[in-house]
Structure formats: C-alpha cells, structure tokens
Write a protein that holds these residues in place. Structure first.
Motif, short mmCIF file in Angstrom:
data_model
loop_
_atom_site.label_atom_id
_atom_site.label_comp_id
_atom_site.label_asym_id
_atom_site.label_seq_id
_atom_site.Cartn_x
_atom_site.Cartn_y
_atom_site.Cartn_z
N UNK A 79 0.82 -1.21 0.00
CA UNK A 79 0.00 0.00 0.00
C UNK A 79 0.85 1.25 0.00
N UNK A 80 1.93 1.23 0.78
CA UNK A 80 2.84 2.38 0.81
C UNK A 80 3.45 2.64 -0.56
N UNK A 81 3.82 1.56 -1.25
CA UNK A 81 4.40 1.73 -2.58
C UNK A 81 3.37 2.29 -3.56
N UNK A 82 2.15 1.78 -3.48
CA UNK A 82 1.09 2.29 -4.36
C UNK A 82 0.82 3.77 -4.05
N UNK A 83 0.89 4.14 -2.77
CA UNK A 83 0.68 5.54 -2.39
C UNK A 83 1.78 6.41 -2.99
N UNK A 84 3.03 5.95 -2.91
CA UNK A 84 4.14 6.70 -3.49
C UNK A 84 3.97 6.88 -4.99
N UNK A 85 3.37 5.88 -5.63
CA UNK A 85 3.14 5.93 -7.07
C UNK A 85 1.86 6.70 -7.43
N UNK A 86 1.21 7.28 -6.39
CA UNK A 86 -0.02 8.07 -6.55
C UNK A 86 -1.18 7.23 -7.07
N UNK A 87 -1.16 5.94 -6.75
CA UNK A 87 -2.26 5.04 -7.09
C UNK A 87 -3.14 4.91 -5.85
N UNK A 88 -3.93 5.92 -5.57
CA UNK A 88 -4.64 6.03 -4.30
C UNK A 88 -5.61 4.89 -4.06
N UNK A 109 -4.86 8.65 4.73
CA UNK A 109 -4.08 9.53 3.85
C UNK A 109 -4.48 9.34 2.40
N UNK A 110 -4.72 8.09 2.01
CA UNK A 110 -5.16 7.82 0.64
C UNK A 110 -6.57 8.36 0.40
N UNK A 111 -7.44 8.22 1.41
CA UNK A 111 -8.80 8.77 1.28
C UNK A 111 -8.74 10.30 1.11
N UNK A 112 -7.84 10.95 1.83
CA UNK A 112 -7.71 12.41 1.70
C UNK A 112 -7.33 12.79 0.28
N UNK A 113 -6.43 12.02 -0.32
CA UNK A 113 -6.01 12.32 -1.70
C UNK A 113 -7.17 12.20 -2.68
N UNK A 114 -8.12 11.31 -2.37
CA UNK A 114 -9.27 11.11 -3.25
C UNK A 114 -10.44 12.05 -2.91
N UNK A 115 -10.26 12.84 -1.84
CA UNK A 115 -11.34 13.73 -1.44
C UNK A 115 -12.45 13.04 -0.67
N UNK A 116 -12.17 11.84 -0.16
CA UNK A 116 -13.17 11.09 0.62
C UNK A 116 -12.97 11.45 2.10
N UNK A 117 -13.43 12.63 2.49
CA UNK A 117 -13.09 13.18 3.80
C UNK A 117 -13.82 12.48 4.95
N UNK A 118 -15.05 12.03 4.73
CA UNK A 118 -15.76 11.31 5.79
C UNK A 118 -15.05 10.00 6.14
#
Length: 278
Positions: free
Chosen positions: A169-178, A204-213
């Motif tokens: 998951x960390x690697x996918x996050x670094x690659x911006x694959x939220x 953190x990944x949800x924040x990048x997608x705008x899924x704030x709830x």
C-alpha cells in the motif's frame, strides 16, 4: 543441458573446482535429443505463463526455500535421488520458469537454519529486490516473535501478511495510485485490525481522493488504538477542515502540537484556522 552447452569448453580448459553434486550431474548426464530439449522449452514456457498470470506485476509467491529440514554439512543424503526429488519440488519453481527468486534467512529452528523464499514474475527482479529490502526488517522481527512467544502460527502469519500488504500500500501511495493503496491497506486491516498505522495510512489515501468522511472515520479509529498517533490527528484535522468542522479541526491540530511541539504543519494549520474565526 544449457549449462553444459554454454560452459563445457571453459570447464575443460580452466578445470574449476565444482560442487560434487553438480560435477556428478554433468558427468552422468546423457546427451539430449532435440525433441527432448524442445519439450523442456515448452514446459518452461508453460510454467512461466502460469506464474506470470498468477503473480502479475505486483504479486509474490511465498514458499519455504526447501521442502525438508536442511541436511548437515557434507551429508551423503544430498546426493541421493530421493532427497534431490523432494528438494527440487520447491527449489526448481523459479529456475524451470525463468522467474526470479530470493531466499531470506530467518534464523534457526532446532539448530537448523530456516529461510523463506519469495518468487516474482519473469523480469520482475527489481520489484522483487526492492520489496525484500522494504520487508526485511519486518520479516526478522516476526521471526523473533515466533521464536520467543507462544503465538500460534496463524497469528504470526496473519501479522506478517498484513505488514506485507501495508508495504504494498505504501508503494502504491508513493506511485499516486490512491485506490490501489486503499485496497492494500484494507487487506492489512482485515488481517490485523489492531494496528493504528494501517487506519492512519488508509486515511491519507482517502484524503487524496477527497473522501473526507472516510478519512475522518479512519483517523478516529487510529486514535482510539493509539492516543499518541500524531499523523492521525493531523489527517483528521485536515479532513474535518475540508468538511467544515473548523472547531474540531483546530482541536486536532492543537492536540498534535501537544504531542509534537515542533510540528510546523500542525502549528501553521492551527494558526490559520484560528485567524479565520477571530
């Protein structure tokens, strides 16, 4: 056959000292007909296709390096046909398919060395090495836990697998694959729902997608599990600010500052919101 074809001339000229089992196989190996060689190539291609289809770009096959307890140094059983047959049931997977394999030593069991092997698709050498480098410390830690505690094998296995999913998951996050990162973090949570880090990382990944709830909910769960998780307070503060919960957001940023007084992000965010409502 391929080894002998490529290196036999050098062997005859240099006369290197070869392992006795290898030297025996080279001496006793009968000549192969072209049809036999072609059949071997077909088997290799089929195995490679099957493993590539199974593992794709980011999968790993995790297996014991050897199917039996390792033999003592110099033991005659190494040369027995029965031992070689049992050993190569696992040891030949990578070599027969052309896939890449790394064996990681994990210590000793009953005074015998123990290791686990990771196999990646054909051509996935860099991915495999990078992943092992990332996982190595966690593997050693889990091996120590298994050796010192009375935890069941399933518990240790679940925790190790969860940690592996987190690293992916960390690697996918670094690659911006939220979305992929969320999937891996969710897998880690299913295997070990007591880790605040997994929830905080998924937020953190949800924040990048705008899924704030969803981000706020994950951070709240992370804080319930670990009252000192600074990142969870920062991320929940950000989610709450985006949702319009400004008072609660200020409280989160201030709480992060109490835990980590030098955190610039928390200080800047708290001051910004405070000025907006003065």
């Amino acid at each position: 056959h391929e080894f002998k074809q490529k290196h036999n001339e050098w062997i005859e000229l240099a006369k290197p000292t070869l392992d006795s089992s290898i030297a025996t196989q080279l001496l006793e190996m009968p000549e192969m007909a072209s049809m036999e060689i072609e059949n071997c190539h077909k088997v290799r291609n089929e195995m490679r296709s099957a493993l590539n289809a199974l593992l794709k770009d980011d999968g790993l096959l995790v297996i014991p390096t050897i199917a039996n307890p390792p033999p003592k140094l110099g033991a005659k059983e190494i040369l027995s046909e029965d031992y070689l047959t049992r050993s190569f049931t696992l040891m030949s997977v990578a070599s027969m398919s052309g896939c890449c394999q790394v064996a990681v030593p994990l210590g000793f069991q009953d005074k015998c060395p123990v290791s686990v092997s990771f196999i990646a698709r054909h051509g996935g050498d860099r991915f495999l090495l990078d992943t092992i480098q990332t996982l190595y410390a966690s593997l050693q830690e889990q091996a120590d836990i298994a050796g010192k505690s009375k935890l069941s094998t399933n518990v240790v296995s679940d925790e190790t697998t969860a940690e592996f999913a987190k690293e992916k998951g960390n690697q996918a996050f670094k690659d911006k694959q939220w979305q992929r990162a969320i999937g891996f973090y969710t897998e880690a949570i299913k295997l070990n729902g007591k880790s605040a880090t997994y929830y905080s990382n998924r937020s953190a990944a949800y924040l990048e997608l705008g899924s704030f709830l969803q981000a706020e909910a994950d951070c709240t769960k992370a804080i319930d599990l670990d009252k000192k998780n600074v990142k969870a307070y920062l991320r929940r503060g950000t989610a709450r600010e985006m949702l319009g919960y400004y008072k609660e957001a200020i409280e989160d940023f201030r709480h992060a500052l109490v835990l980590e007084p030098t955190n610039k992000r928390a200080a800047i965010s708290a001051d910004r919101l405070k000025k907006l409502f003065q």
